[in-house]
Design an enzyme around this catalytic site. Structure first.
Site, PDB file in Angstrom:
ATOM      1  N   TYR A  26       0.833  -1.200   0.000  1.00  0.00           N
ATOM      2  CA  TYR A  26       0.000   0.000   0.000  1.00  0.00           C
ATOM      3  C   TYR A  26       0.872   1.257   0.000  1.00  0.00           C
ATOM      4  CZ  TYR A  26      -3.311   3.469   1.889  1.00  0.00           C
ATOM      5  OH  TYR A  26      -4.070   4.587   2.111  1.00  0.00           O
ATOM      6  N   GLU A  48     -11.875   5.820   5.850  1.00  0.00           N
ATOM      7  CA  GLU A  48     -11.279   6.481   7.013  1.00  0.00           C
ATOM      8  C   GLU A  48     -12.313   6.588   8.133  1.00  0.00           C
ATOM      9  OE1 GLU A  48      -8.296   7.243   7.797  1.00  0.00           O
ATOM     10  OE2 GLU A  48      -7.291   6.970   5.878  1.00  0.00           O
ATOM     11  N   TRP A  56      -5.802   0.535  10.384  1.00  0.00           N
ATOM     12  CA  TRP A  56      -5.922   0.589   8.934  1.00  0.00           C
ATOM     13  C   TRP A  56      -5.721  -0.811   8.337  1.00  0.00           C
ATOM     14  CZ3 TRP A  56      -8.232   2.596   5.190  1.00  0.00           C
ATOM     15  CH2 TRP A  56      -7.775   2.487   3.876  1.00  0.00           C
TER      16      TRP A  56
END
Length: 202
Positions: A26, A48, A56
């Site tokens: 990522y 988010e 995350w």
């Protein structure tokens, strides 16, 4: 402590991305590269919001499930969701089943439609909040900025939910409005080149 660390390939990366292979991929291919696609921008703000109180890594692992569940984050489609869709989503074990967050992103889809119509696109609106210059060195301990505070305030005024300044700053970092790769990270220069070549939406 340095904000970078040597990865397995012998090149320095932001320390945070070496926690898991998913983070590394990522970090190297997405985080910080400028985005102009409205669906991706809306998706990131939604994710988010779902991340609030979670890691995350949890959200990233479920991202494809989220995309399938929310029509690829097509906010025009999502704005038409009703109670049956909320029930469907609450029953979907592949996503985060939190009623408040689910209802918030559906609500935000309607706000996104209005904003895109007013500004021409979500991208045109969000890129107005790009800082005038990147910091020369990023401590990576900052969780808000004057721009994220201003953007959060304006979104809330427009009726958006789950868009506090910390959430908005993480969105800005990920979508390339700022280059917050640590000094010395090999990806920082790549992101800088991408941002230099990027055509800002007007």
């Amino acid at each position: 402590m340095s904000a970078t660390e040597m990865a397995a390939d012998g090149r320095p990366r932001c320390r945070w991305c070496l926690a898991t292979p998913e983070y590394l991929a990522y970090h190297d291919t997405e985080w910080g590269y400028p985005v102009v696609d409205d669906r991706r921008l809306f998706e990131k703000l939604c994710l988010e919001g779902f991340q609030s109180g979670l890691s995350w890594r949890t959200i990233l692992a479920k991202r494809e499930n989220f995309r399938a569940a929310f029509d690829g984050f097509d906010f025009h489609a999502m704005a038409r969701y009703g109670e049956a869709d909320v029930a469907r989503l609450l029953a979907d074990a592949g996503i985060v089943r939190h009623r408040g967050k689910i209802e918030a992103v559906i609500h935000n889809a309607g706000r996104a439609q209005a904003l895109a119509e007013e500004a021409g696109s979500l991208a045109a609106y969000f890129w107005r909040y790009e800082p005038t210059a990147d910091a020369l060195a990023t401590p990576q301990t900052v969780s808000v900025s004057p721009e994220s505070i201003a953007l959060s305030k304006d979104l809330k005024k427009r009726g958006w939910k789950f868009v506090g300044p910390t959430t908005v700053y993480a969105f800005m970092q990920a979508m390339g409005l700022v280059n917050d790769h640590a000094v010395g990270c090999v990806t920082r220069a790549e992101v800088a080149r991408a941002r230099a070549a990027f055509q800002r939406p007007g």
